[in-house]
Design a protein around this motif. Structure first.
Motif, PDB file in Angstrom:
ATOM      1  N   TRP A 271      -1.303 -50.594  26.556  1.00  0.00           N
ATOM      2  CA  TRP A 271      -1.229 -50.901  24.939  1.00  0.00           C
ATOM      3  C   TRP A 271       0.412 -51.480  24.770  1.00  0.00           C
ATOM      4  CZ3 TRP A 271      -5.679 -50.764  22.998  1.00  0.00           C
ATOM      5  CH2 TRP A 271      -6.485 -49.821  23.510  1.00  0.00           C
ATOM      6  N   ASP A 272       0.771 -52.147  25.792  1.00  0.00           N
ATOM      7  CA  ASP A 272       2.239 -52.727  25.588  1.00  0.00           C
ATOM      8  C   ASP A 272       2.352 -54.086  25.327  1.00  0.00           C
ATOM      9  OD1 ASP A 272       1.193 -53.593  27.907  1.00  0.00           O
ATOM     10  OD2 ASP A 272       3.038 -52.685  29.335  1.00  0.00           O
ATOM     11  N   ALA A 273       1.129 -54.797  25.008  1.00  0.00           N
ATOM     12  CA  ALA A 273       1.282 -56.239  24.668  1.00  0.00           C
ATOM     13  C   ALA A 273       2.259 -56.626  23.524  1.00  0.00           C
ATOM     14  CB  ALA A 273      -0.163 -56.830  24.373  1.00  0.00           C
ATOM     15  N   CYS A 274       2.484 -55.821  22.551  1.00  0.00           N
ATOM     16  CA  CYS A 274       3.099 -55.892  21.472  1.00  0.00           C
ATOM     17  C   CYS A 274       4.411 -54.886  21.191  1.00  0.00           C
ATOM     18  CB  CYS A 274       2.328 -55.484  20.100  1.00  0.00           C
ATOM     19  SG  CYS A 274       1.113 -57.004  19.813  1.00  0.00           S
ATOM     20  N   ALA A 275       4.794 -54.415  22.394  1.00  0.00           N
ATOM     21  CA  ALA A 275       5.966 -53.285  22.451  1.00  0.00           C
ATOM     22  C   ALA A 275       7.133 -54.209  22.139  1.00  0.00           C
ATOM     23  CB  ALA A 275       5.903 -52.999  23.887  1.00  0.00           C
ATOM     24  N   ASN A 276       8.034 -53.700  21.374  1.00  0.00           N
ATOM     25  CA  ASN A 276       9.317 -54.375  21.233  1.00  0.00           C
ATOM     26  C   ASN A 276      10.538 -53.246  21.552  1.00  0.00           C
ATOM     27  OD1 ASN A 276      10.095 -56.749  20.099  1.00  0.00           O
ATOM     28  ND2 ASN A 276       9.629 -56.256  17.980  1.00  0.00           N
ATOM     29  N   MET A 277       9.915 -52.180  22.102  1.00  0.00           N
ATOM     30  CA  MET A 277      11.102 -51.191  22.540  1.00  0.00           C
ATOM     31  C   MET A 277      10.535 -50.600  24.084  1.00  0.00           C
ATOM     32  SD  MET A 277      13.694 -50.932  20.794  1.00  0.00           S
ATOM     33  CE  MET A 277      14.357 -49.550  21.905  1.00  0.00           C
ATOM     34  N   LYS A 278      11.437 -50.371  25.015  1.00  0.00           N
ATOM     35  CA  LYS A 278      11.005 -49.623  26.128  1.00  0.00           C
ATOM     36  C   LYS A 278      12.118 -48.411  26.006  1.00  0.00           C
ATOM     37  CE  LYS A 278       9.646 -53.209  29.325  1.00  0.00           C
ATOM     38  NZ  LYS A 278      10.116 -53.816  30.575  1.00  0.00           N
ATOM     39  N   VAL A 279      11.761 -47.193  25.244  1.00  0.00           N
ATOM     40  CA  VAL A 279      12.449 -46.287  24.810  1.00  0.00           C
ATOM     41  C   VAL A 279      13.389 -45.611  25.647  1.00  0.00           C
ATOM     42  CG1 VAL A 279      12.861 -44.079  23.313  1.00  0.00           C
ATOM     43  CG2 VAL A 279      11.285 -45.996  22.835  1.00  0.00           C
ATOM     44  N   TRP A 280      12.723 -45.214  27.020  1.00  0.00           N
ATOM     45  CA  TRP A 280      13.394 -44.500  28.116  1.00  0.00           C
ATOM     46  C   TRP A 280      14.398 -45.475  28.737  1.00  0.00           C
ATOM     47  CZ3 TRP A 280      14.152 -39.816  29.504  1.00  0.00           C
ATOM     48  CH2 TRP A 280      14.548 -39.620  30.913  1.00  0.00           C
ATOM     49  N   LEU A 281      14.145 -46.755  28.964  1.00  0.00           N
ATOM     50  CA  LEU A 281      15.143 -47.611  29.576  1.00  0.00           C
ATOM     51  C   LEU A 281      16.302 -47.738  28.523  1.00  0.00           C
ATOM     52  CD1 LEU A 281      15.869 -49.615  31.680  1.00  0.00           C
ATOM     53  CD2 LEU A 281      14.702 -51.351  30.481  1.00  0.00           C
ATOM     54  N   PHE A 282      15.951 -47.886  27.283  1.00  0.00           N
ATOM     55  CA  PHE A 282      17.019 -47.794  26.273  1.00  0.00           C
ATOM     56  C   PHE A 282      17.952 -46.814  26.176  1.00  0.00           C
ATOM     57  CE2 PHE A 282      18.405 -47.418  21.807  1.00  0.00           C
ATOM     58  CZ  PHE A 282      19.245 -48.466  21.545  1.00  0.00           C
TER      59      PHE A 282
ATOM     60  N   TYR B 103      23.392 -50.138  31.835  1.00  0.00           N
ATOM     61  CA  TYR B 103      23.763 -51.636  32.001  1.00  0.00           C
ATOM     62  C   TYR B 103      23.346 -52.659  30.484  1.00  0.00           C
ATOM     63  CZ  TYR B 103      23.423 -50.993  36.772  1.00  0.00           C
ATOM     64  OH  TYR B 103      23.742 -50.403  38.195  1.00  0.00           O
ATOM     65  N   PHE B 104      24.334 -53.446  30.219  1.00  0.00           N
ATOM     66  CA  PHE B 104      24.157 -54.286  29.066  1.00  0.00           C
ATOM     67  C   PHE B 104      22.822 -55.020  29.255  1.00  0.00           C
ATOM     68  CE2 PHE B 104      28.374 -53.437  28.983  1.00  0.00           C
ATOM     69  CZ  PHE B 104      28.834 -53.328  27.715  1.00  0.00           C
ATOM     70  N   THR B 105      22.436 -55.601  30.321  1.00  0.00           N
ATOM     71  CA  THR B 105      21.094 -56.315  30.572  1.00  0.00           C
ATOM     72  C   THR B 105      19.940 -55.317  30.238  1.00  0.00           C
ATOM     73  OG1 THR B 105      21.646 -55.887  33.001  1.00  0.00           O
ATOM     74  CG2 THR B 105      22.208 -58.210  32.342  1.00  0.00           C
ATOM     75  N   GLY B 106      20.124 -54.244  30.812  1.00  0.00           N
ATOM     76  CA  GLY B 106      19.097 -53.080  30.680  1.00  0.00           C
ATOM     77  C   GLY B 106      18.908 -53.107  29.179  1.00  0.00           C
ATOM     78  N   THR B 107      19.735 -52.777  28.282  1.00  0.00           N
ATOM     79  CA  THR B 107      19.606 -52.662  26.992  1.00  0.00           C
ATOM     80  C   THR B 107      18.886 -53.932  26.301  1.00  0.00           C
ATOM     81  OG1 THR B 107      21.464 -51.098  26.768  1.00  0.00           O
ATOM     82  CG2 THR B 107      20.778 -52.440  24.699  1.00  0.00           C
ATOM     83  N   ILE B 108      19.352 -54.914  26.715  1.00  0.00           N
ATOM     84  CA  ILE B 108      18.460 -56.457  26.241  1.00  0.00           C
ATOM     85  C   ILE B 108      17.249 -56.358  26.719  1.00  0.00           C
ATOM     86  CG2 ILE B 108      18.731 -58.877  26.438  1.00  0.00           C
ATOM     87  CD1 ILE B 108      21.650 -58.592  26.863  1.00  0.00           C
ATOM     88  N   ALA B 109      16.907 -55.868  27.853  1.00  0.00           N
ATOM     89  CA  ALA B 109      15.588 -56.116  28.552  1.00  0.00           C
ATOM     90  C   ALA B 109      14.738 -54.710  27.715  1.00  0.00           C
ATOM     91  CB  ALA B 109      15.457 -55.740  29.941  1.00  0.00           C
ATOM     92  N   SER B 110      15.280 -53.927  27.155  1.00  0.00           N
ATOM     93  CA  SER B 110      14.580 -52.674  26.456  1.00  0.00           C
ATOM     94  C   SER B 110      14.497 -52.876  24.894  1.00  0.00           C
ATOM     95  CB  SER B 110      15.195 -51.193  26.777  1.00  0.00           C
ATOM     96  OG  SER B 110      16.499 -51.341  26.298  1.00  0.00           O
ATOM     97  N   PHE B 111      15.334 -53.779  24.310  1.00  0.00           N
ATOM     98  CA  PHE B 111      15.554 -53.914  22.705  1.00  0.00           C
ATOM     99  C   PHE B 111      14.930 -55.144  22.333  1.00  0.00           C
ATOM    100  CE2 PHE B 111      18.091 -54.399  18.970  1.00  0.00           C
ATOM    101  CZ  PHE B 111      17.873 -53.256  18.405  1.00  0.00           C
TER     102      PHE B 111
END
Length: 381
Positions: free
Chosen positions: A207-218, A223-231
């Motif tokens: 159900w992640d087609a509209c996901a705007n957040m990956k909370v656990w990764l966030f 890493y800054f790149t990790g935050t960008i990829a999760s946010f």
């Protein structure tokens, strides 16, 4: 205008100029909740719509896999375009989705049970609960760390370590208001089926087609790149699909990335703070990637980084640096005007700019010291 470059160019210019005119005539020195907020979401939708329509004129073989997925072959009706533009689950804060996804939703194809409504209540409820959790955290903590304090005399009178620590905590908590909005909106999209993204290897619906957040990764990435990829995932994906990848003709990934971030800054508004924020993001990501490459290519640094006892220490230090300078980048983004954010940067002696510009200059020399010649030749090959 049909499926032409003229249509793409005209639409892009009109949408952006209309949005920027709205910013110019309505923006204040504070965070504005007015018609320009949903309209900036709509601007991306309509630019993407025309680009997907343009791609629909090409043969499938001439398109990338991603372009084939989103290309519009027919001509959407006025009703379809209106429904796509003002879909209630995403018109205010996103997420971004394509016309083809919306058409599949209307046809009833976005479901984990063919021919029936999607069984999406539980995953949607989880998003709502998670969003409400972050809402409570933000509501409780934000009064103690207001934006206004950053530009106050009381803040400037505090010791240097306190000013840095305040930026770290303030930046982390400030992002929770965005996390809240996106999680609740994602829950709506999941509930109606728009969030359906096929099934995984085990046959479970995604159900992640509209996901705007990956909370656990966030919450866990150092890493800054990790935050960008999760946010703000969908907006980043939109920029990658319609701006970054279409600048391939420039022949330079760094230039394409810089242009994409410039577009994002202008799209957010006319305040100079947006430009400074995304400039800082570009600099930090560039340095971080070079630093990661250095550790990977250096046998000594790799061995040091693999020591179990030291890993936790490195992780804590990384997280502190990560969130300190994430907050540092957010200062101009949230304070908007030159007079406010420059005051904060002066109070911490431009520590972010000094550190990362220095690292950018020093890292090539560090490679010469820590990376053996044979490793350099192997990478070159």
């Amino acid at each position: 205008m049909g499926r032409t470059v003229t249509a793409v160019t005209t639409s892009f210019c009109f949408q952006m100029l209309y949005l920027l005119a709205g910013y110019y005539f309505t923006a204040t020195e504070h965070y504005d909740i007015k018609w320009t907020m949903p309209h900036c979401v709509l601007t991306l939708k309509l630019i993407g719509l025309v680009l997907d329509y343009y791609d629909g004129r090409k043969e499938a073989a001439a398109l990338s896999t991603e372009q084939r997925r989103y290309a519009i072959r027919g001509v959407p009706s006025l009703l379809e375009v209106s429904g796509f533009s003002y879909f209630y689950g995403a018109f205010m804060v996103g997420p971004q989705f394509s016309m083809t996804q919306y058409q599949d939703l209307v046809k009833g194809e976005l479901t984990d049970v063919p021919g029936q409504r999607p069984r999406s209540f539980v995953p949607a409820l989880k998003c709502l609960i998670l969003g409400l959790f972050f809402l409570v955290v933000y509501t409780v903590l934000s009064p103690y760390i207001p934006d206004e304090y950053l530009a106050s005399d009381a803040y400037l009178e505090q010791p240097f370590w306190f000013r840095c620590f305040y930026i770290l905590i303030w930046g982390k908590v400030t992002l929770y208001k965005y996390v809240t909005c996106w999680l609740v909106a994602e829950g709506v999209c999941i509930l109606v089926g728009l969030g359906y993204n096929g099934k995984d290897e085990k046959g479970n619906p995604k159900w992640d087609a509209c996901a705007n957040m990956k909370v656990w990764l966030f919450e866990t990435t150092p890493y800054f790149t990790g935050t960008i990829a999760s946010f703000n995932i969908n907006t980043n994906a939109w920029v990658a699909r319609y701006i970054y990848k279409r600048l391939k003709f420039l022949g330079n990934k760094l230039l394409s990335q810089a242009t994409s971030l410039l577009f994002l800054a202008i799209w957010h508004g006319l305040h100079c703070g947006y430009l400074v924020c995304f400039q800082m993001e570009f600099l930090i990501v560039m340095v971080e990637r070079q630093f990661i490459d250095l550790i990977r290519d250096s046998p000594f640094l790799s061995a040091l980084n693999s020591v179990t006892i030291l890993q936790f220490v490195f992780y804590v230090i990384q997280q502190a640096i990560h969130w300190m300078f994430m907050g540092y980048s957010l200062v101009p983004f949230c304070l908007f005007t030159w007079e406010k954010w420059i005051k904060v940067y002066q109070s911490v002696y431009y520590v972010g700019h000094v550190l990362f510009f220095s690292l950018l200059l020093v890292l090539p020399f560090m490679r010469k010291i820590f990376v053996p010649r044979k490793e350099k030749l192997k990478k070159a090959e």
